[in-house]
Design a protein around this motif. Sequence first.
Motif, mmCIF file in Angstrom:
data_model
loop_
_atom_site.group_PDB
_atom_site.id
_atom_site.type_symbol
_atom_site.label_atom_id
_atom_site.label_comp_id
_atom_site.label_asym_id
_atom_site.label_seq_id
_atom_site.Cartn_x
_atom_site.Cartn_y
_atom_site.Cartn_z
ATOM 1 N N ASP A 7 0.826 -1.211 0.000
ATOM 2 C CA ASP A 7 0.000 0.000 0.000
ATOM 3 C C ASP A 7 0.859 1.259 0.000
ATOM 4 O OD1 ASP A 7 -2.274 -1.557 0.018
ATOM 5 O OD2 ASP A 7 -2.624 -1.318 2.174
ATOM 6 N N PHE A 8 1.931 1.259 0.779
ATOM 7 C CA PHE A 8 2.847 2.394 0.836
ATOM 8 C C PHE A 8 3.457 2.659 -0.543
ATOM 9 C CE2 PHE A 8 7.277 3.826 1.279
ATOM 10 C CZ PHE A 8 7.062 5.072 1.845
ATOM 11 N N LYS A 9 3.957 1.598 -1.180
ATOM 12 C CA LYS A 9 4.595 1.752 -2.490
ATOM 13 C C LYS A 9 3.589 2.150 -3.560
ATOM 14 C CE LYS A 9 8.536 -1.114 -1.444
ATOM 15 N NZ LYS A 9 9.422 -2.184 -1.839
ATOM 16 N N VAL A 10 2.389 1.594 -3.508
ATOM 17 C CA VAL A 10 1.341 1.954 -4.464
ATOM 18 C C VAL A 10 0.985 3.433 -4.318
ATOM 19 C CG1 VAL A 10 -1.115 1.629 -4.978
ATOM 20 C CG2 VAL A 10 0.388 -0.349 -4.773
ATOM 21 N N ASN A 11 0.840 3.904 -3.095
ATOM 22 C CA ASN A 11 0.515 5.310 -2.873
ATOM 23 C C ASN A 11 1.611 6.229 -3.397
ATOM 24 O OD1 ASN A 11 -1.999 4.913 -1.715
ATOM 25 N ND2 ASN A 11 -1.163 4.704 0.335
ATOM 26 N N GLU A 33 7.470 -3.398 -6.765
ATOM 27 C CA GLU A 33 8.782 -3.159 -6.156
ATOM 28 C C GLU A 33 9.751 -2.571 -7.176
ATOM 29 O OE1 GLU A 33 10.657 -6.039 -3.615
ATOM 30 O OE2 GLU A 33 8.722 -7.008 -3.311
ATOM 31 N N TYR A 34 9.745 -3.099 -8.392
ATOM 32 C CA TYR A 34 10.658 -2.612 -9.420
ATOM 33 C C TYR A 34 10.394 -1.149 -9.750
ATOM 34 C CZ TYR A 34 12.714 -1.678 -13.938
ATOM 35 O OH TYR A 34 13.402 -1.088 -14.961
ATOM 36 N N PHE A 35 9.156 -0.794 -10.003
ATOM 37 C CA PHE A 35 8.851 0.589 -10.379
ATOM 38 C C PHE A 35 9.067 1.548 -9.215
ATOM 39 C CE2 PHE A 35 6.390 -1.514 -13.832
ATOM 40 C CZ PHE A 35 7.115 -0.982 -14.876
ATOM 41 N N HIS A 36 8.813 1.099 -8.006
ATOM 42 C CA HIS A 36 9.089 1.940 -6.844
ATOM 43 C C HIS A 36 10.585 2.182 -6.737
ATOM 44 C CE1 HIS A 36 9.435 3.166 -2.618
ATOM 45 N NE2 HIS A 36 8.258 3.718 -2.845
ATOM 46 N N TRP A 37 11.368 1.126 -6.933
ATOM 47 C CA TRP A 37 12.826 1.269 -6.924
ATOM 48 C C TRP A 37 13.267 2.206 -8.049
ATOM 49 C CZ3 TRP A 37 15.885 -0.245 -11.090
ATOM 50 C CH2 TRP A 37 17.254 -0.099 -10.898
ATOM 51 N N LEU A 38 12.705 2.054 -9.224
ATOM 52 C CA LEU A 38 13.098 2.842 -10.386
ATOM 53 C C LEU A 38 12.865 4.330 -10.171
ATOM 54 C CD1 LEU A 38 14.096 2.618 -13.345
ATOM 55 C CD2 LEU A 38 11.696 2.505 -14.008
#
Length: 48
Positions: A7-11, A33-38
């Motif tokens: 939820d944190f990463k999606v937000n 996870e990949y796009f959040h890292w990117l």
Amino acid sequence: MSQQVRDFKVNDLLKKHKFNEKEIAEMDDSQIEYFHWLYFEDSVYDYM
């Protein structure tokens, strides 16, 4: 990945306006996870 972390990463991704809710709903945990890292993680290469 726990639901809280997801939820944190999606937000974060929604706030960046990189993806809409429909696109994110179709992603699995590894894609999120990949796009959040990117988009959010600094790399040493960013400063070169």
